[in-house]
Design a protein around this motif. Structure first.
Motif, PDB file in Angstrom:
ATOM      1  N   VAL A  28       0.832  -1.203   0.000  1.00  0.00           N
ATOM      2  CA  VAL A  28       0.000   0.000   0.000  1.00  0.00           C
ATOM      3  C   VAL A  28       0.869   1.257   0.000  1.00  0.00           C
ATOM      4  O   VAL A  28       0.546   2.251  -0.660  1.00  0.00           O
ATOM      5  CB  VAL A  28      -0.963  -0.010   1.203  1.00  0.00           C
ATOM      6  CG1 VAL A  28      -1.655   1.335   1.369  1.00  0.00           C
ATOM      7  CG2 VAL A  28      -2.011  -1.108   1.029  1.00  0.00           C
ATOM      8  N   ALA A  29       2.001   1.218   0.717  1.00  0.00           N
ATOM      9  CA  ALA A  29       2.927   2.354   0.697  1.00  0.00           C
ATOM     10  C   ALA A  29       3.449   2.589  -0.717  1.00  0.00           C
ATOM     11  O   ALA A  29       3.652   3.746  -1.134  1.00  0.00           O
ATOM     12  CB  ALA A  29       4.080   2.106   1.666  1.00  0.00           C
ATOM     13  N   TRP A  30       3.681   1.509  -1.459  1.00  0.00           N
ATOM     14  CA  TRP A  30       4.110   1.645  -2.855  1.00  0.00           C
ATOM     15  C   TRP A  30       3.008   2.281  -3.695  1.00  0.00           C
ATOM     16  O   TRP A  30       3.279   3.188  -4.502  1.00  0.00           O
ATOM     17  CB  TRP A  30       4.491   0.276  -3.420  1.00  0.00           C
ATOM     18  CG  TRP A  30       4.830   0.287  -4.874  1.00  0.00           C
ATOM     19  CD1 TRP A  30       5.926   0.866  -5.449  1.00  0.00           C
ATOM     20  CD2 TRP A  30       4.076  -0.303  -5.942  1.00  0.00           C
ATOM     21  NE1 TRP A  30       5.904   0.666  -6.811  1.00  0.00           N
ATOM     22  CE2 TRP A  30       4.783  -0.048  -7.137  1.00  0.00           C
ATOM     23  CE3 TRP A  30       2.897  -1.038  -5.996  1.00  0.00           C
ATOM     24  CZ2 TRP A  30       4.332  -0.486  -8.375  1.00  0.00           C
ATOM     25  CZ3 TRP A  30       2.434  -1.480  -7.229  1.00  0.00           C
ATOM     26  CH2 TRP A  30       3.152  -1.206  -8.404  1.00  0.00           C
ATOM     27  N   LEU A  31       1.770   1.850  -3.496  1.00  0.00           N
ATOM     28  CA  LEU A  31       0.657   2.454  -4.224  1.00  0.00           C
ATOM     29  C   LEU A  31       0.555   3.942  -3.911  1.00  0.00           C
ATOM     30  O   LEU A  31       0.315   4.764  -4.804  1.00  0.00           O
ATOM     31  CB  LEU A  31      -0.646   1.746  -3.872  1.00  0.00           C
ATOM     32  CG  LEU A  31      -0.769   0.283  -4.311  1.00  0.00           C
ATOM     33  CD1 LEU A  31      -2.064  -0.331  -3.786  1.00  0.00           C
ATOM     34  CD2 LEU A  31      -0.706   0.152  -5.831  1.00  0.00           C
ATOM     35  N   ASP A  32       0.754   4.299  -2.648  1.00  0.00           N
ATOM     36  CA  ASP A  32       0.751   5.715  -2.269  1.00  0.00           C
ATOM     37  C   ASP A  32       1.833   6.480  -3.024  1.00  0.00           C
ATOM     38  O   ASP A  32       1.620   7.606  -3.484  1.00  0.00           O
ATOM     39  CB  ASP A  32       0.980   5.872  -0.767  1.00  0.00           C
ATOM     40  CG  ASP A  32      -0.179   5.365   0.075  1.00  0.00           C
ATOM     41  OD1 ASP A  32      -1.293   5.228  -0.468  1.00  0.00           O
ATOM     42  OD2 ASP A  32       0.035   5.109   1.275  1.00  0.00           O
ATOM     43  N   ALA A  33       3.018   5.863  -3.139  1.00  0.00           N
ATOM     44  CA  ALA A  33       4.168   6.544  -3.725  1.00  0.00           C
ATOM     45  C   ALA A  33       4.031   6.755  -5.228  1.00  0.00           C
ATOM     46  O   ALA A  33       4.523   7.754  -5.770  1.00  0.00           O
ATOM     47  CB  ALA A  33       5.445   5.750  -3.428  1.00  0.00           C
ATOM     48  N   ILE A  34       3.364   5.843  -5.933  1.00  0.00           N
ATOM     49  CA  ILE A  34       3.302   5.939  -7.396  1.00  0.00           C
ATOM     50  C   ILE A  34       2.057   6.659  -7.894  1.00  0.00           C
ATOM     51  O   ILE A  34       1.974   6.996  -9.084  1.00  0.00           O
ATOM     52  CB  ILE A  34       3.363   4.541  -8.046  1.00  0.00           C
ATOM     53  CG1 ILE A  34       2.070   3.750  -7.766  1.00  0.00           C
ATOM     54  CG2 ILE A  34       4.607   3.780  -7.593  1.00  0.00           C
ATOM     55  CD1 ILE A  34       1.968   2.448  -8.544  1.00  0.00           C
ATOM     56  N   GLU A  35       1.106   6.900  -7.023  1.00  0.00           N
ATOM     57  CA  GLU A  35      -0.190   7.418  -7.460  1.00  0.00           C
ATOM     58  C   GLU A  35      -0.072   8.719  -8.254  1.00  0.00           C
ATOM     59  O   GLU A  35      -0.753   8.907  -9.272  1.00  0.00           O
ATOM     60  CB  GLU A  35      -1.099   7.630  -6.255  1.00  0.00           C
ATOM     61  CG  GLU A  35      -2.478   8.160  -6.612  1.00  0.00           C
ATOM     62  CD  GLU A  35      -3.350   8.365  -5.397  1.00  0.00           C
ATOM     63  OE1 GLU A  35      -4.498   8.829  -5.574  1.00  0.00           O
ATOM     64  OE2 GLU A  35      -2.908   8.072  -4.260  1.00  0.00           O
ATOM     65  N   ALA A  36       0.796   9.622  -7.821  1.00  0.00           N
ATOM     66  CA  ALA A  36       0.843  10.960  -8.416  1.00  0.00           C
ATOM     67  C   ALA A  36       1.226  10.952  -9.890  1.00  0.00           C
ATOM     68  O   ALA A  36       0.745  11.797 -10.663  1.00  0.00           O
ATOM     69  CB  ALA A  36       1.817  11.844  -7.629  1.00  0.00           C
ATOM     70  N   ASP A  37       2.092  10.028 -10.312  1.00  0.00           N
ATOM     71  CA  ASP A  37       2.533  10.035 -11.712  1.00  0.00           C
ATOM     72  C   ASP A  37       2.137   8.764 -12.463  1.00  0.00           C
ATOM     73  O   ASP A  37       2.678   8.478 -13.532  1.00  0.00           O
ATOM     74  CB  ASP A  37       4.045  10.262 -11.803  1.00  0.00           C
ATOM     75  CG  ASP A  37       4.858   9.035 -11.436  1.00  0.00           C
ATOM     76  OD1 ASP A  37       4.346   8.184 -10.693  1.00  0.00           O
ATOM     77  OD2 ASP A  37       6.010   8.922 -11.909  1.00  0.00           O
ATOM     78  N   CYS A  38       1.177   8.017 -11.934  1.00  0.00           N
ATOM     79  CA  CYS A  38       0.787   6.743 -12.546  1.00  0.00           C
ATOM     80  C   CYS A  38      -0.253   6.962 -13.646  1.00  0.00           C
ATOM     81  O   CYS A  38      -1.349   7.465 -13.393  1.00  0.00           O
ATOM     82  CB  CYS A  38       0.225   5.807 -11.477  1.00  0.00           C
ATOM     83  SG  CYS A  38      -0.228   4.172 -12.103  1.00  0.00           S
ATOM     84  N   GLU A  39       0.111   6.575 -14.862  1.00  0.00           N
ATOM     85  CA  GLU A  39      -0.834   6.631 -15.985  1.00  0.00           C
ATOM     86  C   GLU A  39      -1.608   5.325 -16.127  1.00  0.00           C
ATOM     87  O   GLU A  39      -2.658   5.292 -16.767  1.00  0.00           O
ATOM     88  CB  GLU A  39      -0.085   6.930 -17.281  1.00  0.00           C
ATOM     89  CG  GLU A  39       0.492   8.328 -17.340  1.00  0.00           C
ATOM     90  CD  GLU A  39       0.773   8.755 -18.763  1.00  0.00           C
ATOM     91  OE1 GLU A  39      -0.197   8.959 -19.523  1.00  0.00           O
ATOM     92  OE2 GLU A  39       1.964   8.880 -19.111  1.00  0.00           O
TER      93      GLU A  39
END
Length: 260
Positions: A28-39
């Motif tokens: 979940v921490a990884w999902l938090d980290a990538i959310e901003a630039d995830c296409e």
């Protein structure tokens, strides 16, 4: 901006007395980290160590993961979920409640001008292994799934499924990582045949064998094996760059962020 790929998280697995919730928090921490630039997010199978879905009953737990994935979908970020050999008994819950696109077969995508074949990897290149083929057909049998759902109480099915998923890992001393065999890997053999028939392919992205590696087939095509999240969490990132042909595929360790 980038596209992200992960597989073999095996949420719910208790490995060597580890609290499985710690792996979920890491994911979940990884999902938090990538959310901003995830296409777009591609989950290439075995995200759950076991999943059996009844019409009105789903496995207990995973609230943090499912909630974050629902947030991705609500924000318009495409989430593609490929069933693996551990979480193959999926119904319509992920699609209707979470908003993910669920794939039961390999799919091909055009991303940043690159042609990318995505699959979990289970069964690819193993057409000559009749024992494996028979067992795989049994577990993929829809009739058997309906019988199990009609005849087994959810508590019984969940206990059996979790035992089946994890029993072959208990007592292992060498860990869960797979020793990559190069050209002898069934996935690589499959990839060579597929790439020969589809020369426009740039990447074949798979999980399943727990080895994070990018294996070049020729001047154009590469096989990207995503690794696992039990001992050495890793993921793949496809991004645009000013170097080379303008697109970069890399394997990244989590949470350190270092390239593999």
């Amino acid at each position: 901006m980038a596209y992200y790929f992960a597989s073999d998280v095996h949420l719910g697995l208790s490995y060597r007395d580890e609290d499985p919730r710690e792996r979920e928090r890491l994911f979940v921490a990884w999902l938090d980290a990538i959310e901003a630039d995830c296409e777009g997010l591609f989950l290439a199978g075995d995200i759950f160590d076991f999943w059996f879905e009844y019409r009105r009953v789903v496995p207990k737990g995973f609230a943090r993961t499912l909630g974050r994935l629902a947030t991705f979908c609500d924000q318009g970020i495409p989430v593609h979920f490929f069933v693996g050999n551990h979480d193959l008994w999926i119904g319509d819950y992920f699609a209707t409640e979470i908003g993910m696109t669920v794939h039961t077969t390999p799919e091909v995508f055009e991303l940043y001008g690159k042609r990318i074949f995505v699959a979990h990897g289970d069964g690819l290149g193993k057409s000559g292994d009749w024992k494996y083929t028979v067992l795989r057909r049994i577990f993929h049998c829809r009739w058997l799934r309906r019988v199990a759902a009609a005849g087994l109480h959810p508590n019984t099915m969940m206990r059996f499924g979790r035992w089946w998923s994890s029993h072959n890992r208990h007592g292992r001393t060498e860990g869960v990582a797979h020793v990559f065999r190069g050209e002898e890997e069934p996935i690589v053999r499959f990839a060579r045949v597929y790439a020969a028939d589809h020369p426009e392919t740039d990447y074949l992205v798979c999980g399943h064998i727990h080895t994070p590696i990018i294996h070049r087939l020729g001047s154009r095509c590469e096989v990207v094996i995503l690794g696992e999240w039990i001992e050495r969490p890793a993921y793949a990132r496809l991004s645009q760059t000013t170097e080379g042909d303008g697109v970069r595929m890399e394997l990244v360790a989590w949470p350190t962020g270092g390239s593999l």
